[in-house]
Design a protein around this motif. Structure first.
Motif, PDB file in Angstrom:
ATOM      1  N   TYR A 169      -1.516  -4.169  -5.707  1.00 55.91           N
ATOM      2  CA  TYR A 169      -2.053  -3.744  -7.196  1.00 55.91           C
ATOM      3  C   TYR A 169      -1.668  -5.170  -7.967  1.00 55.91           C
ATOM      4  N   TYR A 170      -0.435  -5.399  -7.808  1.00 58.16           N
ATOM      5  CA  TYR A 170       0.130  -6.771  -8.768  1.00 58.16           C
ATOM      6  C   TYR A 170      -0.592  -8.022  -8.537  1.00 58.16           C
TER       7      TYR A 170
ATOM      8  N   ALA B 171      -3.484  -8.158  -7.029  1.00 57.21           N
ATOM      9  CA  ALA B 171      -4.876  -7.993  -7.672  1.00 57.21           C
ATOM     10  C   ALA B 171      -5.058  -8.242  -9.053  1.00 57.21           C
ATOM     11  N   ARG B 172      -3.918  -7.734  -9.764  1.00 58.06           N
ATOM     12  CA  ARG B 172      -4.250  -7.793 -11.039  1.00 58.06           C
ATOM     13  C   ARG B 172      -3.958  -9.224 -11.693  1.00 58.06           C
TER      14      ARG B 172
ATOM     15  N   VAL C  87     -10.415  -3.039  -4.142  1.00 62.14           N
ATOM     16  CA  VAL C  87      -9.591  -2.575  -3.134  1.00 62.14           C
ATOM     17  C   VAL C  87      -9.956  -1.195  -2.536  1.00 62.14           C
TER      18      VAL C  87
ATOM     19  N   ARG D  95       2.955   6.247  -2.302  1.00 61.90           N
ATOM     20  CA  ARG D  95       2.568   6.256  -3.555  1.00 61.90           C
ATOM     21  C   ARG D  95       3.286   7.714  -4.045  1.00 61.90           C
TER      22      ARG D  95
ATOM     23  N   ILE E  16      -9.014   0.223 -12.542  1.00 59.93           N
ATOM     24  CA  ILE E  16      -7.800   0.237 -13.055  1.00 59.93           C
ATOM     25  C   ILE E  16      -7.135  -1.146 -13.313  1.00 59.93           C
ATOM     26  N   ASP E  17      -6.810  -1.247 -14.661  1.00 55.78           N
ATOM     27  CA  ASP E  17      -6.726  -2.514 -15.144  1.00 55.78           C
ATOM     28  C   ASP E  17      -7.317  -3.773 -14.550  1.00 55.78           C
TER      29      ASP E  17
ATOM     30  N   ILE F 261      -9.287  -3.967 -11.938  1.00 52.40           N
ATOM     31  CA  ILE F 261      -9.547  -3.763 -10.345  1.00 52.40           C
ATOM     32  C   ILE F 261     -10.463  -2.552 -10.086  1.00 52.40           C
TER      33      ILE F 261
ATOM     34  N   TYR G 132     -11.159   0.117  -7.637  1.00 54.68           N
ATOM     35  CA  TYR G 132     -10.878   0.951  -6.485  1.00 54.68           C
ATOM     36  C   TYR G 132     -11.734   1.612  -5.877  1.00 54.68           C
TER      37      TYR G 132
END
Length: 392
Positions: free
Chosen positions: A2-3, A5-6, A17, A26, A42-43, A45, A47
């Motif tokens: 996630y980090y 990708a952001r 993703v 998770r 999400i932000d 990205i 998914y």
């Protein structure tokens, strides 16, 4: 992922993703509400969550979950390749079997293929779990691993000492780049949220009693060797030191019961705190502790997230480990001692607490500077792109 990708999205890249909707890593699973698939943003990205069977532990249920996800990637691969048209496909599961559908997607899209290694499978289940090299699951994983090293265009590893092993598996030397774990500097603001009342009250009382706090924050599991920390606490009953263990996990209750049965009044347990409160929590620690078992698998290196947190919080670190690398030694931000040896832990605690406040502060500063230079996600995202031959 996630980090990273952001950060890539912030640099102007489009990222999708593909993930299993059920995973033990998770705390909360996406809500598919009976659907077979969920697409969401999400932000920035994109998914795509695929429905897979739930599982617990490392038994047949987890294998069924892996198989379900890999099969789903095969089924959806052609449509994904046509719809998203990626320039780069990253196979980034803990296990390597996703390399097969990932390569198919990459070939259909005319994209490069990158294999990202978090843990060495099948060595991890063999050396940590005791599985036989002839076990059918191990043979399957080994086949996927060999395929990945030979057919991926690039390989990125979080573990820094893997080159010799990967080349022995058929990887061409030029393919490998090292990109380790890191932290999000945005989560380390100048004014972090305060701790919840009970935790702050306990830590404040310990400080008022002029006790030095040796703190551990993270999972309470077998891999974290916290029994050794309790052994050290038993040897330091008469020191003005208290050992504070923060977090949860499968071994927490047994550790708590042991401390109570042995009358370890210099050991305190605190329930898990919210992620955004970690910076505030760590400021209460005089020393931050992280320990490991003596395990041959660590010869390939380590990259623990909690150590990055300790260093970012400018805490002097006591590190009990034997591994292929030692970030504490590299940053000169603490003391490294032998693992599984409470006498060594006691020696390390006393040696650090014998230093002046200024020396401890400088030690902590070196750790923070090391992380800011090498282990923030903006830095790591650029490093990852460079490994792919891509530009920001």
């Amino acid at each position: 992922m996630y980090y990273l990708a952001r950060e890539w999205v912030r640099l102007g890249h489009s990222v999708r993703v593909l993930a299993s909707a059920q995973s033990h890593v998770r705390a909360r699973q996406p809500a598919l509400n009976g659907a077979d698939r969920l697409d969401e943003i999400i932000d920035g990205i994109a998914y795509t969550w695929f429905r897979t069977p739930p599982y617990a532990g490392n038994g047949v249920g987890r294998v069924r979950n892996m198989a379900s996800f890999v099969v789903r990637l095969y089924r959806e691969g052609a449509a994904l390749a046509r719809g998203f048209r990626p320039d780069l496909v990253i196979a980034s599961s803990t296990y390597p079997m996703d390399i097969w559908p990932a390569r198919r997607i990459a070939r259909l899209a005319g994209a490069k293929l990158l294999f990202e290694v978090h843990d060495l499978w099948p060595l991890s289940p063999m050396e940590l779990g005791g599985m036989s090299k002839r076990h059918p699951f191990v043979l399957l994983v080994r086949a996927a691993e060999l395929y990945a090293y030979r057919h991926a265009d690039m390989v990125v590893s979080m573990l820094p000492k893997v080159r010799e092993y990967m080349e022995s598996c058929g990887m061409a030397p030029h393919k490998l780049s090292i990109v380790q774990n890191g932290i999000d500097p945005g989560e380390w603001s100048a004014s972090p949220p305060r701790l919840d009342g009970d935790a702050e009250a306990l830590l404040s009382d310990l400080k008022a009693r002029e006790l030095s706090i040796v703190g551990y924050a993270g999972t309470h599991g077998v891999a974290n060797a916290l029994d050794v920390l309790l052994d050290a606490a038993a040897m330091m009953r008469d020191d003005k030191v208290v050992f504070v263990l923060v977090g949860g996990g499968p071994d927490k209750e047994s550790l708590r019961l042991r401390a109570s049965a042995e009358g370890l009044t210099n050991v305190c347990f605190i329930d898990p705190v919210k992620k955004e409160q970690i910076p505030a929590l760590l400021q209460w620690f005089d020393l931050a502790y992280i320990g490991w078992h003596r395990q041959p698998l660590y010869r390939f290196g380590i990259s623990p997230n909690k150590l990055m947190d300790y260093m970012m919080a400018s805490r002097p670190v006591l590190h009990a480990v034997e591994a292929g690398n030692d970030p504490v030694g590299e940053a000169n931000c603490g003391i490294t001692v032998k693992p599984e040896d409470p006498c060594e832990v006691v020696r390390g605690v006393r040696a650090l607490l014998a230093l002046s406040a200024g020396e401890l502060s400088e030690m902590g500063r070196r750790g923070r500077d090391f992380v800011l230079k090498n282990h923030t996600y903006p830095v790591l995202a650029q490093r990852f792109l460079a490994a792919c031959g891509a530009s920001a």
